[in-house]
Write a protein that holds these residues in place. Structure first.
Motif, short mmCIF file in Angstrom:
data_model
loop_
_atom_site.label_atom_id
_atom_site.label_comp_id
_atom_site.label_asym_id
_atom_site.label_seq_id
_atom_site.Cartn_x
_atom_site.Cartn_y
_atom_site.Cartn_z
N GLN A 1 0.80 -1.24 0.00
CA GLN A 1 0.00 0.00 0.00
C GLN A 1 0.83 1.28 0.00
O GLN A 1 0.38 2.31 -0.47
N ASP A 2 2.04 1.19 0.56
CA ASP A 2 2.84 2.42 0.70
C ASP A 2 3.98 2.46 -0.32
O ASP A 2 4.91 3.24 -0.18
N GLY A 3 3.90 1.62 -1.33
CA GLY A 3 5.05 1.46 -2.23
C GLY A 3 5.15 2.42 -3.39
O GLY A 3 6.13 2.39 -4.11
N GLY A 4 4.14 3.25 -3.63
CA GLY A 4 4.25 4.20 -4.75
C GLY A 4 3.93 3.59 -6.10
O GLY A 4 3.43 2.47 -6.21
N ALA A 5 4.28 4.35 -7.16
CA ALA A 5 3.88 3.99 -8.52
C ALA A 5 4.50 2.67 -8.97
O ALA A 5 3.87 1.89 -9.69
N THR A 6 5.74 2.40 -8.55
CA THR A 6 6.39 1.16 -8.97
C THR A 6 5.62 -0.06 -8.45
O THR A 6 5.43 -1.03 -9.17
N SER A 7 5.15 0.02 -7.20
CA SER A 7 4.36 -1.09 -6.66
C SER A 7 3.08 -1.29 -7.44
O SER A 7 2.66 -2.43 -7.68
N LEU A 8 2.45 -0.18 -7.84
CA LEU A 8 1.22 -0.29 -8.63
C LEU A 8 1.51 -0.93 -9.99
O LEU A 8 0.76 -1.80 -10.45
N ARG A 9 2.59 -0.50 -10.64
CA ARG A 9 2.94 -1.10 -11.93
C ARG A 9 3.21 -2.59 -11.78
O ARG A 9 2.79 -3.40 -12.61
N LEU A 10 3.95 -2.95 -10.70
CA LEU A 10 4.27 -4.36 -10.49
C LEU A 10 3.01 -5.18 -10.24
O LEU A 10 2.86 -6.29 -10.76
N ALA A 11 2.10 -4.63 -9.43
CA ALA A 11 0.86 -5.35 -9.12
C ALA A 11 0.02 -5.52 -10.38
O ALA A 11 -0.52 -6.60 -10.65
N ALA A 12 -0.08 -4.47 -11.18
CA ALA A 12 -0.86 -4.55 -12.42
C ALA A 12 -0.22 -5.54 -13.39
O ALA A 12 -0.91 -6.28 -14.09
N ALA A 13 1.12 -5.57 -13.41
CA ALA A 13 1.83 -6.51 -14.30
C ALA A 13 1.57 -7.95 -13.85
O ALA A 13 1.35 -8.84 -14.68
N ALA A 14 1.57 -8.18 -12.53
CA ALA A 14 1.29 -9.53 -12.02
C ALA A 14 -0.13 -9.93 -12.38
O ALA A 14 -0.39 -11.07 -12.78
N ALA A 15 -1.05 -8.98 -12.27
CA ALA A 15 -2.45 -9.24 -12.64
C ALA A 15 -2.53 -9.62 -14.12
O ALA A 15 -3.24 -10.56 -14.50
N ALA A 16 -1.78 -8.91 -14.95
CA ALA A 16 -1.80 -9.18 -16.40
C ALA A 16 -1.41 -10.61 -16.70
O ALA A 16 -1.99 -11.27 -17.56
N LYS A 17 -0.40 -11.10 -15.99
CA LYS A 17 0.06 -12.48 -16.23
C LYS A 17 -1.03 -13.48 -15.84
O LYS A 17 -1.20 -14.51 -16.51
N ALA A 18 -1.78 -13.18 -14.76
CA ALA A 18 -2.89 -14.06 -14.36
C ALA A 18 -3.99 -14.01 -15.43
O ALA A 18 -4.58 -15.04 -15.77
N LEU A 19 -4.25 -12.84 -15.98
CA LEU A 19 -5.28 -12.72 -17.02
C LEU A 19 -4.92 -13.54 -18.26
O LEU A 19 -5.78 -14.12 -18.91
N LYS A 20 -3.65 -13.57 -18.57
CA LYS A 20 -3.16 -14.35 -19.70
C LYS A 20 -3.47 -15.83 -19.47
O LYS A 20 -3.93 -16.53 -20.37
N LYS A 21 -3.20 -16.28 -18.24
CA LYS A 21 -3.47 -17.69 -17.89
C LYS A 21 -4.95 -18.00 -18.04
O LYS A 21 -5.34 -19.09 -18.41
N LEU A 22 -5.80 -17.03 -17.68
CA LEU A 22 -7.26 -17.25 -17.71
C LEU A 22 -7.84 -17.03 -19.11
O LEU A 22 -9.03 -17.23 -19.31
N LEU A 23 -7.01 -16.59 -20.04
CA LEU A 23 -7.49 -16.20 -21.37
C LEU A 23 -8.68 -15.23 -21.27
O LEU A 23 -9.67 -15.35 -21.99
N ALA A 24 -8.55 -14.31 -20.34
CA ALA A 24 -9.65 -13.37 -20.08
C ALA A 24 -9.83 -12.40 -21.25
O ALA A 24 -8.86 -12.00 -21.89
N VAL A 25 -11.06 -12.06 -21.54
CA VAL A 25 -11.37 -11.12 -22.61
C VAL A 25 -11.92 -9.81 -22.02
O VAL A 25 -11.49 -8.72 -22.37
N ASN A 26 -12.89 -9.96 -21.11
CA ASN A 26 -13.46 -8.78 -20.44
C ASN A 26 -13.07 -8.79 -18.97
O ASN A 26 -13.28 -9.78 -18.27
N VAL A 27 -12.56 -7.67 -18.52
CA VAL A 27 -11.98 -7.62 -17.18
C VAL A 27 -12.38 -6.35 -16.45
O VAL A 27 -12.52 -5.29 -17.07
N GLN A 28 -12.58 -6.48 -15.15
CA GLN A 28 -12.75 -5.29 -14.32
C GLN A 28 -11.63 -5.22 -13.29
O GLN A 28 -11.23 -6.25 -12.74
#
Ligand code: BES
Ligand code: MN
Ligand code: ZN
Length: 507
Positions: A84-111
């Motif tokens: 929570q206190d990590g700044g923009a880099t933490s947000l980018r890293l978290a979003a990047a990790a989420a992206a890899k999970a979405l790839k695994k799920l073959l997700a098309v529509n995401v919230q």
């Protein structure tokens, strides 16, 4: 890139997306019974169970994918650990990790759920716009990687829609506008990085100096910018001995590319951005060993970073002048190639004794700096895959920097922090320059193994004519052997966002 990125839920389509991303901090998981659920009571309970067993610790970049089995209007929830206190880099890293999970799920529509913790934490301290930008960058940058040129095209994972959705109270109209602005800016930055990565990943037979010039012309035409492509004859008229010397060993002739961005015609100030554009580096007569030589297609990573930055600058249109210069050549051994012992006369008039033909980047960059100065640049940044030595010093985790001006360096440093691209300054004590003194000419092109990154940088700095100058050695950061965070294997497009941050911030 055809991914739609929006803020807020449109109409009644909110139900039944493929995946919902929820960032969670350790703190949220330790509060035993929170007042508001994380997503849904039974799912929360399962998540807390995983936490209690130490299976999901909400560590940075850790994800937990859960099927909702009808308990929530989405097929899956992707929980992503967030500091929570990590700044923009933490947000980018978290979003990047989420992206890899979405790839695994073959997700098309995401919230992406914007929890109260996120809105009141990072979004409040960083600002809404930067938060939206960081999430957009992390997600989209992590989804882009090198596309192999196979006969059968691989089925491409096709994420189509990403909606950032506030989980608690809806934001005010002004705040909603900031979320949308951040998304738009993030998308633009990503486009610049992707251009740089795609160019860098091109094989050497598809990207000769002439082809690189063609790509630059295409970009300039799209952005309606003035461009000069200086061919070998015109380069000879302009006495570009460094560029011509390096290029003479190849059947593919060199080019000096100059793109002019005039955002403030009333100002005398202009940034000179110079990017090393060696489309392939064999080492020349001082031939490199075979192992790993194929990665030398990335020796134009500096040129790619400059073009990527110009792509973003040309779209954002800041009131600043930029002169982008790309000296591009192919470094080959041949009967025509330069040899150790040769002396070159550079565009600036200085002479250089060649002691190692593999130290070619500094030769083309020297003429690049002179070209930028003759076109009116008043401060200079060069970006180059210059030395193997920078990886010995810093590994792949930071770009090395050399400067003659601490004030300018400070600006570059701050820009790199905003971009989440680490740079580390190396000293430029005058003693180092003795290593590149020559008995035959003004300078020699290699100072030997010791402090190779510094002497390489100082060689380039010799051609800055006393103007403020920063050199960025990206030899360790422009190309990766394995993916990490938002960076794929292969070309990273590093320094595009730093250059953009630097220039856009000056307005
Ligand atoms: N392009 C290389 C540097 C490089 C090495 C980039 C590894 C990416 C990965 C550069 O032209 C080079 O060959 N530098 C020499 C300089 C030396 C001869 C003074 C080097 O680093 O060995
Ligand atoms: Mn080389
Ligand atoms: Zn090189």
């Amino acid at each position: 890139m055809s991914i739609q990125f929006t803020y807020g839920v449109r109409g009644t389509e909110q139900a039944n997306v493929d995946a919902v991303i929820r960032f969670v901090s350790k703190k949220e998981l330790t509060q035993s019974e929170a007042v508001t659920p994380i997503v849904q009571p039974q799912i929360d309970e399962a998540l807390r169970g995983r936490y209690a067993k130490g299976l999901f610790k909400a560590d940075s970049e850790q994800t937990e994918i859960m099927p909702t089995l009808g308990l929530y209007p989405a097929s899956h929830i992707v929980f992503v650990g967030l500091d929570q206190d990590g700044g923009a880099t933490s947000l980018r890293l978290a979003a990047a990790a989420a992206a890899k999970a979405l790839k695994k799920l073959l997700a098309v529509n995401v919230q992406v759920l914007l929890s109260d913790a996120l809105v009141e934490g990072p979004a409040a301290s960083l600002g809404v716009e930067s938060t939206a930008q960081a999430l957009t960058e992390g997600l989209l940058l992590a989804l882009h990687d090198r596309q192999p040129l196979k006969r059968e095209k691989a089925e491409r994972f096709s994420l189509k829609e990403v909606a950032l959705v506030p989980q608690g109270a809806a934001a005010s109209a002004e705040e909603a506008a900031l979320w949308t602005q951040g998304i738009t800016k993030g998308r633009l930055y990503v486009e610049g990085v992707i251009l740089a990565r795609d160019l860098t990943n091109l094989p050497g037979n598809d990207l000769t100096p002439e082809r690189l010039a063609y790509h630059a012309e295409e970009l300039a035409r799209e952005l309606d910018l003035e461009i000069e492509v200086i061919d070998e004859w015109s380069a000879a008229d302009q006495r570009m001995g460094g560029l011509l010397g390096v290029g003479q060993g190849s059947i593919n002739p060199p080019r000096m590319i100059v793109i002019h961005y005039k955002g403030n015609p009333n100002s005398e100030e202009a940034w000179g951005l110079i990017g090393k554009g060696i489309t392939f580096d064999t080492g020349g007569i001082s031939l490199k060993r075979a192992e790993g030589m194929q990665d030398m297609i990335s020796d134009m990573g500096g040129a790619a970073a400059v073009l990527g930055a110009i792509r973003v600058i040309g779209e954002l249109k800041p009131a600043i002048n930029v002169i982008a210069v790309i000296p591009t050549a192919e470094n080959m051994p041949s009967d025509r190639a330069i040899k150790p012992g040769d002396v070159l006369r550079m565009m600036s008039g200085h002479t250089v004794e060649i002691v190692n033909t593999d130290a070619e980047g500094r030769l083309v960059l020297a003429d690049g700096l002179t070209t930028a100065i003759t076109r009116g640049a008043t401060k200079l940044i060069d970006v180059a895959t210059l030395t193997g030595a920078v990886s010995v010093a810093l590994g792949t985790h930071a770009t090395g920097a050399i400067t003659n001006n601490d004030e300018l360096y400070k600006q570059v440093q701050l820009a790199s922090e905003r971009a989440g691209e680490r740079i580390w300054q190396l000293p430029s004590y005058p003693e180092y320059k003795r290593q590149i003194r020559s008995d035959a000419a003004d300078l020699k092109n290699s100072g030997g193994r010791y402090a190779g990154t510094i002497t390489g940088g100082l060689f380039i700095g010799h051609f800055a004519e006393g103007l403020p100058w920063v050199h960025l050695d990206i030899a360790g950061t422009a190309w990766l052997d394995s993916s990490r965070g938002w960076e794929p294997k292969g070309a990273t497009g590093v320094m595009v966002r730093t250059l953009v941050e630097l220039i856009v911030h000056q307005e």
